[in-house]
Scaffold this motif. Structure first.
Motif, short mmCIF file in Angstrom:
data_model
loop_
_atom_site.label_atom_id
_atom_site.label_comp_id
_atom_site.label_asym_id
_atom_site.label_seq_id
_atom_site.Cartn_x
_atom_site.Cartn_y
_atom_site.Cartn_z
N LYS A 18 32.67 35.23 42.54
CA LYS A 18 33.51 36.42 42.34
C LYS A 18 33.73 36.58 40.84
N PRO A 19 33.18 37.64 40.24
CA PRO A 19 33.33 37.81 38.79
C PRO A 19 34.78 38.00 38.38
N GLY A 20 35.14 37.47 37.23
CA GLY A 20 36.49 37.61 36.69
C GLY A 20 36.66 38.96 36.00
N GLU A 55 34.59 21.99 46.76
CA GLU A 55 35.64 22.37 45.83
C GLU A 55 35.28 23.66 45.09
N ARG A 56 36.27 24.41 44.67
CA ARG A 56 36.04 25.66 43.93
C ARG A 56 35.82 25.39 42.44
N ILE A 57 35.27 26.40 41.76
CA ILE A 57 35.16 26.38 40.29
C ILE A 57 35.87 27.63 39.80
N GLU A 58 36.77 27.48 38.84
CA GLU A 58 37.50 28.64 38.32
C GLU A 58 37.41 28.70 36.80
N ILE A 59 36.69 29.71 36.30
CA ILE A 59 36.53 29.88 34.87
C ILE A 59 37.16 31.22 34.48
N ARG A 60 38.30 31.17 33.79
CA ARG A 60 39.00 32.41 33.46
C ARG A 60 38.13 33.33 32.60
N GLY A 61 38.09 34.61 32.98
CA GLY A 61 37.32 35.59 32.21
C GLY A 61 35.84 35.59 32.56
N PHE A 62 35.42 34.61 33.36
CA PHE A 62 34.02 34.54 33.79
C PHE A 62 33.95 34.83 35.28
N GLY A 63 34.61 33.96 36.05
CA GLY A 63 34.63 34.17 37.49
C GLY A 63 34.88 32.88 38.23
N SER A 64 34.90 32.97 39.55
CA SER A 64 35.10 31.75 40.34
C SER A 64 33.98 31.61 41.36
#
Lengths: 120, 100
Positions: A95-97, A55-64
């Motif tokens: 991938k950096p946000g 599964e992916r991890i998505e943290i807005r402003g940080f990255g995925s």
């Protein structure tokens, strides 16, 4: 260790997990150090667990974080030169946000550190 | 469905008994402190997970993929993630379809 000034200290080459825990604990005075330590370890374990389940991890402003596939290939035994079949595998990818990219780039005029040496 | 800060905070609430506000602040602080260190030019090493390193890129020629027009890509600093041995080993064996 006190927050804020920490990362800009020239004595610091790299921030480790325990230093990260100290910084967070300094910002969350109502929590005991032990609780922050356990919380950080829980977060890292949660992220590892999720990634290794595909599964992916998505943290807005940080990255995925996601997985990239590496197809099977023929490698070589470096000692004998014999061909070896290497099976396909998955590797973690970050991938950096947008905010992360902008903030990291904003310090471009300052040196950055890697493994103890200051790079120009 | 991807993992988000909300679910990470939920885990801290469920497993550690932090209250919802504490859990939310802690998750926010975790990512913010990593960003701050990188912003200051300090790489971050999370053993068992991986390292966030910094690299300075030189200017290079680029192209607008739509128009074919040549535009230089200016020099910039970027963050790269190098997964640690433990995370690589855990992920490597994943056999299913990646949910993108």
């Amino acid at each position: 260790m006190v927050s804020g000034a920490y990362a800009s200290s020239l004595l610091v080459d790299m921030m480790t997990k325990s230093e990260l825990i100290e910084l967070i604990a300094a910002n969350q005075q109502h929590l005991a150090y032990k609780d922050v330590e356990l919380a950080v370890k829980t977060l890292i374990e949660h992220m590892s667990e999720v990634l290794s389940s595909g599964e992916r991890i998505e943290i807005r402003g940080f990255g995925s974080f996601s997985l990239h596939h590496r197809p099977p290939r023929i490698g070589r035994n470096p000692k004998t030169g014999d061909p070896v079949v290497l099976p396909g595998k998955y590797v973690p990818h970050f991938k950096p946000g947008k905010q992360m990219r902008e903030r990291v780039n904003s310090s471009r005029d300052k040196p950055y550190r890697l493994g103890g040496s200051v790079r120009p | 469905m991807a993992l988000t800060k909300a679910e990470m905070a939920e885990r801290l609430f469920d497993e550690l008994g932090l209250n919802k506000r504490e859990a939310k602040e802690l998750v926010e602080s975790f990512f913010e402190e990593i960003r701050c260190a990188l912003e200051q030019g300090t790489p971050v090493k999370l053993s068992g997970f991986g390292n966030f390193d910094l690299r300075d890129k030189n200017e290079r020629p680029g192209r607008n993929p739509k128009t074919g027009e040549e535009i230089p890509i200016c020099a910039r600093r970027v963050v790269t993630f190098r997964p640690g041995q433990k995370l690589k080993a855990r992920v490597e064996t994943y056999a299913g379809n990646v949910k993108q």
